[in-house]
Write a protein that holds these residues in place. Structure first.
Motif, mmCIF file in Angstrom:
data_model
loop_
_atom_site.group_PDB
_atom_site.id
_atom_site.type_symbol
_atom_site.label_atom_id
_atom_site.label_comp_id
_atom_site.label_asym_id
_atom_site.label_seq_id
_atom_site.Cartn_x
_atom_site.Cartn_y
_atom_site.Cartn_z
ATOM 1 N N LYS A 94 -0.268 -15.872 0.699
ATOM 2 C CA LYS A 94 -1.182 -15.671 -0.433
ATOM 3 C C LYS A 94 -0.823 -14.429 -1.224
ATOM 4 N N ALA A 95 0.009 -13.587 -0.644
ATOM 5 C CA ALA A 95 0.578 -12.437 -1.338
ATOM 6 C C ALA A 95 2.072 -12.434 -1.007
ATOM 7 N N ALA A 96 2.889 -12.246 -2.047
ATOM 8 C CA ALA A 96 4.339 -12.315 -1.853
ATOM 9 C C ALA A 96 4.936 -10.967 -1.445
ATOM 10 N N THR A 97 4.286 -9.885 -1.841
ATOM 11 C CA THR A 97 4.821 -8.554 -1.545
ATOM 12 C C THR A 97 3.717 -7.676 -0.967
ATOM 13 N N VAL A 98 4.150 -6.580 -0.354
ATOM 14 C CA VAL A 98 3.178 -5.609 0.177
ATOM 15 C C VAL A 98 2.359 -5.034 -0.969
ATOM 16 N N GLN A 99 3.003 -4.762 -2.098
ATOM 17 C CA GLN A 99 2.273 -4.222 -3.248
ATOM 18 C C GLN A 99 1.173 -5.189 -3.689
ATOM 19 N N GLU A 100 1.485 -6.478 -3.753
ATOM 20 C CA GLU A 100 0.492 -7.475 -4.151
ATOM 21 C C GLU A 100 -0.657 -7.542 -3.143
ATOM 22 N N ALA A 101 -0.340 -7.525 -1.860
ATOM 23 C CA ALA A 101 -1.377 -7.558 -0.817
ATOM 24 C C ALA A 101 -2.244 -6.307 -0.886
ATOM 25 N N ALA A 102 -1.617 -5.163 -1.119
ATOM 26 C CA ALA A 102 -2.370 -3.908 -1.232
ATOM 27 C C ALA A 102 -3.301 -3.949 -2.443
ATOM 28 N N TYR A 162 1.435 0.791 4.993
ATOM 29 C CA TYR A 162 2.562 1.141 5.855
ATOM 30 C C TYR A 162 2.157 2.122 6.956
ATOM 31 N N LYS A 163 1.200 2.988 6.667
ATOM 32 C CA LYS A 163 0.759 3.964 7.659
ATOM 33 C C LYS A 163 0.108 3.289 8.864
ATOM 34 N N TYR A 164 -0.684 2.219 8.619
ATOM 35 C CA TYR A 164 -1.489 1.621 9.683
ATOM 36 C C TYR A 164 -1.048 0.227 10.131
ATOM 37 N N LYS A 165 -0.110 -0.410 9.454
ATOM 38 C CA LYS A 165 0.203 -1.822 9.705
ATOM 39 C C LYS A 165 0.601 -2.131 11.150
#
Length: 147
Positions: free
Chosen positions: A33-41, A52-55
């Motif tokens: 549902k999100a293609a990138t970490v930026q999109e998910a964030a 990235y700190k908590y993943k």
């Protein structure tokens, strides 16, 4: 020297919102549902740096339980059929009971300690525990150990 890592089981209401959003962002990425970490964030309202700190430090309980033994205690009414209902829920989720111990009821309340094996075929273990906790006559449930 760094000590041995410790893990905790906490209820959702005790978890800081940013950590819950990290779990949500991970789920968006896993499901596509999100293609990138930026999109998910962006979709969850956290920064990429928080992600990235908590993943690697947070995940849903049931995601880490396959192949584990979980020991938990239940306080429940001493009423006919209630123990059977608890065992039925465990069977429905296809978990394997390793040990079971029930105390003699005091004032109409019994304590039940179970150790179950979460198998690859076991469904969502968090739902299993929620279903047990929601049985009429169950007062209290607590996970004691996971190994």
């Amino acid at each position: 020297m760094k000590g041995k890592e410790q893990f905790y089981v906490v209820k959702e209401k005790a978890v800081p919102e940013v950590l819950l959003k990290v779990v949500e962002a991970k789920k968006l990425l896993e499901t596509g549902k999100a293609a990138t970490v930026q999109e998910a964030a962006d979709l969850t309202g956290i920064s990429r740096s928080s992600f990235y700190k908590y993943k690697d430090d947070i995940s849903l309980f049931h995601e880490n339980t396959k192949g584990k033994k979980i020991t938990f205690v239940i306080q429940m009414n001493d009423q006919p059929g209630l123990l059977s209902d608890v065992l039925k829920v465990i069977a429905e989720y296809q978990a394997n009971i390793l040990t079971i111990h029930q105390t003699i009821p005091v004032n109409g309340v019994a304590s039940l300690t179970l150790c179950i094996d979460i198998l690859p075929t076991t469904g969502n273990s968090m739902s299993l525990f929620t279903d047990i906790e929601n049985l009429e006559g169950v007062h209290y449930m607590k996970i004691l150990a996971s190994e």
